[in-house]
Design an enzyme around this catalytic site. Sequence first.
Site, mmCIF file in Angstrom:
data_model
loop_
_atom_site.group_PDB
_atom_site.id
_atom_site.type_symbol
_atom_site.label_atom_id
_atom_site.label_comp_id
_atom_site.label_asym_id
_atom_site.label_seq_id
_atom_site.Cartn_x
_atom_site.Cartn_y
_atom_site.Cartn_z
ATOM 1 N N ASP A 211 -17.486 15.893 -3.335
ATOM 2 C CA ASP A 211 -18.036 16.208 -4.657
ATOM 3 C C ASP A 211 -17.040 17.028 -5.474
ATOM 4 O O ASP A 211 -16.123 17.635 -4.925
ATOM 5 C CB ASP A 211 -19.321 17.042 -4.515
ATOM 6 N N ASP A 212 -17.262 17.042 -6.778
ATOM 7 C CA ASP A 212 -16.657 18.001 -7.723
ATOM 8 C C ASP A 212 -15.290 17.636 -8.277
ATOM 9 O O ASP A 212 -14.770 18.365 -9.111
ATOM 10 C CB ASP A 212 -16.570 19.416 -7.141
ATOM 11 N N HIS B 181 -21.240 12.601 -10.459
ATOM 12 C CA HIS B 181 -21.838 13.870 -10.012
ATOM 13 C C HIS B 181 -22.221 14.707 -11.233
ATOM 14 O O HIS B 181 -22.098 15.914 -11.222
ATOM 15 C CB HIS B 181 -20.818 14.596 -9.128
ATOM 16 N N HIS C 173 -21.954 19.510 -14.112
ATOM 17 C CA HIS C 173 -22.358 20.128 -12.838
ATOM 18 C C HIS C 173 -23.394 21.240 -13.019
ATOM 19 O O HIS C 173 -23.358 22.271 -12.353
ATOM 20 C CB HIS C 173 -21.144 20.657 -12.064
ATOM 21 N N TYR D 98 -25.978 20.080 -6.575
ATOM 22 C CA TYR D 98 -26.789 20.891 -5.651
ATOM 23 C C TYR D 98 -27.814 20.047 -4.892
ATOM 24 O O TYR D 98 -28.663 20.599 -4.192
ATOM 25 C CB TYR D 98 -27.499 22.044 -6.384
ATOM 26 N N HIS E 137 -16.188 18.859 -0.288
ATOM 27 C CA HIS E 137 -15.889 19.113 -1.698
ATOM 28 C C HIS E 137 -14.391 19.084 -1.955
ATOM 29 O O HIS E 137 -13.591 19.422 -1.084
ATOM 30 C CB HIS E 137 -16.450 20.474 -2.122
#
Length: 196
Positions: free
Chosen positions: A17-18, A68, A72, A109, A162
């Site tokens: 992610d991210d 995603h 965020h 999350y 991540h």
Amino acid sequence: MLIYPGCNNFKVAISFDDGPDYKYTQKYIDILKKYNAKATFFVVGKNVEENPELLRLLNDNKFEIGIHSYSHKNMMEMQESQIEEELRRSLTDVYSIIKQRVTLFRPPYGAFNDNVKDIAQKLGLKIILWDLDSLDWKGISCENIIHRVEKNIGGNSIILMHEGRENTLGALSFVLHKLQNKGYEFVTVSELLAMR
């Protein structure tokens, strides 16, 4: 390496992610390629805008891409119009670079409600969570990441990791090596879901 022919339960999906992240994405790609490991990257729209060449690089190297959100933020705290804007903007950013429509969405999350689910579905997106959280986002050590993944891995697991984290980068080679030695094969999230 142990080989178990015909056993789908020895396939796992590693997901990040991210990203994309200007400091780390290329390094993640290099490690994954070294182990011939497929992976799925859930990218953040604003990071895609800042690092379009890295998204293109992920796509060129045949990694699966999902979104995603754009910023965020916790989507359960947003109005429906804001949720839709987050998703549409992310989809548009990704499409403008790789000219492919993505269908996977991981809510920030892992938080979603019926509004998020309904809007994602309307946009043709499937919500993807995980079975195994590496807890790298907590800043735990490389050793603890490796131990946690190795201890909790199971067939058909989706592993959450991540981008943008030194500890994740440090642990990644060891995680891939240990799991491959146990007979696990890394596939994309979509490939794994098709086997379930």
